[in-house]
Design a protein around this motif. Structure first.
Motif, short mmCIF file in Angstrom:
data_model
loop_
_atom_site.label_atom_id
_atom_site.label_comp_id
_atom_site.label_asym_id
_atom_site.label_seq_id
_atom_site.Cartn_x
_atom_site.Cartn_y
_atom_site.Cartn_z
N UNK A 1 -8.60 2.72 -28.10
CA UNK A 1 -7.82 3.06 -29.28
C UNK A 1 -6.50 3.71 -28.87
N UNK A 2 -6.57 4.62 -27.90
CA UNK A 2 -5.35 5.27 -27.41
C UNK A 2 -4.39 4.29 -26.77
N UNK A 3 -4.95 3.36 -26.00
CA UNK A 3 -4.11 2.32 -25.39
C UNK A 3 -3.41 1.49 -26.45
N UNK A 4 -4.13 1.11 -27.51
CA UNK A 4 -3.55 0.26 -28.54
C UNK A 4 -2.44 0.98 -29.31
N UNK A 5 -2.53 2.30 -29.40
CA UNK A 5 -1.48 3.07 -30.04
C UNK A 5 -0.25 3.22 -29.15
N UNK A 6 -0.49 3.38 -27.85
CA UNK A 6 0.61 3.63 -26.91
C UNK A 6 1.35 2.36 -26.50
N UNK B 1 -13.76 15.49 -26.02
CA UNK B 1 -14.12 16.81 -25.53
C UNK B 1 -13.88 16.96 -24.04
N UNK B 2 -13.10 16.05 -23.46
CA UNK B 2 -12.86 16.06 -22.02
C UNK B 2 -11.36 16.08 -21.72
N UNK B 3 -11.04 16.18 -20.45
CA UNK B 3 -9.65 16.17 -19.99
C UNK B 3 -9.13 14.74 -20.00
N UNK B 4 -7.96 14.54 -20.59
CA UNK B 4 -7.34 13.21 -20.63
C UNK B 4 -5.95 13.28 -20.00
N UNK B 5 -5.49 12.16 -19.47
CA UNK B 5 -4.20 12.17 -18.78
C UNK B 5 -3.54 10.81 -18.82
N UNK B 6 -2.25 10.82 -18.55
CA UNK B 6 -1.44 9.61 -18.46
C UNK B 6 -0.78 9.61 -17.09
N UNK B 7 -0.93 8.50 -16.36
CA UNK B 7 -0.36 8.41 -15.02
C UNK B 7 0.45 7.13 -14.89
N UNK B 8 1.45 7.16 -14.02
CA UNK B 8 2.32 6.01 -13.79
C UNK B 8 2.35 5.71 -12.30
N UNK B 9 2.49 4.44 -11.95
CA UNK B 9 2.60 4.05 -10.55
C UNK B 9 4.01 4.33 -10.04
N UNK B 10 4.09 5.03 -8.93
CA UNK B 10 5.37 5.29 -8.27
C UNK B 10 5.23 4.86 -6.81
N UNK B 11 5.60 3.60 -6.57
CA UNK B 11 5.48 2.99 -5.25
C UNK B 11 4.03 2.99 -4.79
N UNK C 1 11.08 9.99 -22.41
CA UNK C 1 10.40 9.86 -23.70
C UNK C 1 8.93 9.50 -23.57
N UNK C 2 8.51 8.94 -22.44
CA UNK C 2 7.13 8.49 -22.31
C UNK C 2 6.12 9.62 -22.43
N UNK C 3 6.27 10.75 -21.72
CA UNK C 3 5.30 11.84 -21.89
C UNK C 3 5.29 12.39 -23.32
N UNK C 4 6.45 12.43 -23.93
CA UNK C 4 6.52 12.93 -25.31
C UNK C 4 5.77 12.01 -26.26
N UNK C 5 5.93 10.70 -26.08
CA UNK C 5 5.24 9.75 -26.93
C UNK C 5 3.74 9.81 -26.72
N UNK C 6 3.33 10.05 -25.49
CA UNK C 6 1.90 9.98 -25.16
C UNK C 6 1.13 11.26 -25.48
N UNK C 7 1.82 12.40 -25.56
CA UNK C 7 1.10 13.67 -25.65
C UNK C 7 0.19 13.76 -26.87
N UNK C 8 0.67 13.34 -28.04
CA UNK C 8 -0.18 13.42 -29.24
C UNK C 8 -1.40 12.50 -29.11
N UNK C 9 -1.21 11.36 -28.45
CA UNK C 9 -2.33 10.44 -28.24
C UNK C 9 -3.34 11.05 -27.29
N UNK C 10 -2.86 11.69 -26.23
CA UNK C 10 -3.75 12.35 -25.28
C UNK C 10 -4.50 13.51 -25.94
N UNK C 11 -3.81 14.28 -26.77
CA UNK C 11 -4.45 15.41 -27.43
C UNK C 11 -5.55 14.94 -28.38
#
Length: 250
Positions: free
Chosen positions: A241-246, A98-108, A81-91
């Motif tokens: 703002x995006x962080x506060x929404x997510x 006007x730039x590339x935005x992304x969401x990343x998670x720590x994996x080890x 569910x995390x990518x789905x929740x974040x996609x509208x915020x990233x868009x």
């Protein structure tokens, strides 16, 4: 003592698959054995089995992950569910900056891109959903590490293969720790041309009360369009703002 339900052969097979990363995209049998701690004979059996099942390619000397491996990652990402929740915020963040935005998670010891905006600008085209990047030199990695203590960061850096992606990649663990400390103090992290020449990333950590995720939001831009200070001034407010929404969704 391991449970009778524990399948050691599956553990070893997964260890062989995880031995391949951005700094080791293709390896010989001996290299895989050395990275996994398996004997050459055992590593050979696992590698040839993976090749037979379509999860590895073999050219007679080197092994490398095959495209079929991506099915496993995309199956996870498509049901998370995390990518789905974040996609509208990233868009929305991409439209605003006007730039590339992304969401990343720590994996080890790496960060993994879970979602990415559909911006018209194309930066680092080889990086997409599922891409793994080094935690020490990426803005998202440093932002995530800023949520950890210095002792935890030093322990992690002590076990990392710190490799150079560009001539500007910071390789000194002490300097990397200072970057993380600065990110903790300021609330954001910067990576200037350390992953790709001409590209700067600005990233902020997204807190999770339950600490289920260690994630970060990032905006990336070209150094030829704007300098770092302008980037911080223009993009930090919408990132926050995006962080506060997510954050409340985590």
């Amino acid at each position: 003592m391991q449970s009778k339900d524990f399948v050691a052969s599956l553990e070893h097979g997964l260890a062989v698959m995880e031995a391949f990363d951005a700094t080791h995209p293709r390896m010989t049998l001996s290299e895989v054995a050395a990275r996994t701690g398996l004997t050459r004979a055992a590593a050979r059996r696992y590698l040839l089995t993976l090749a037979k099942l379509g999860y590895a390619d073999y050219d007679g000397k080197h092994f490398r992950p095959a495209l079929r491996v991506m099915r496993l990652g995309y199956s996870l990402l498509s049901t998370s569910p995390l990518p789905l929740m974040a996609q509208s915020i990233l868009d929305e963040l991409a439209r605003e900056t006007g730039e590339v935005t992304s969401l990343a998670v720590l994996d080890e010891r790496e960060v993994v891109f879970l979602a990415r905006s559909q911006s018209q600008r194309v930066l680092m085209p080889t990086i997409g959903v599922g891409t793994r990047l080094p935690v020490h030199s990426s803005a998202s990695g440093r932002a995530i590490l800023s949520q950890k203590s210095d002792a935890e960061v030093q322990l992690l850096l002590g076990h990392l293969p710190i490799a150079a992606w560009t001539p500007k990649t910071e390789l000194d663990p002490r300097a990397i720790l200072r970057h993380v400390q600065r990110a903790r103090r300021l609330g954001y992290a910067i990576s200037e041309e350390e992953l790709e020449l001409g590209v700067t990333g600005l990233s902020i950590p997204v807190p999770s009360l339950r600490e289920r995720h260690r994630i970060a939001l990032t905006v990336s831009t070209s150094v030829f369009r704007m300098g770092t200070e302008e980037m911080i001034e223009r993009f930090l407010p919408p990132l926050r703002d995006g962080r506060d929404l997510l954050a409340p969704m985590l």
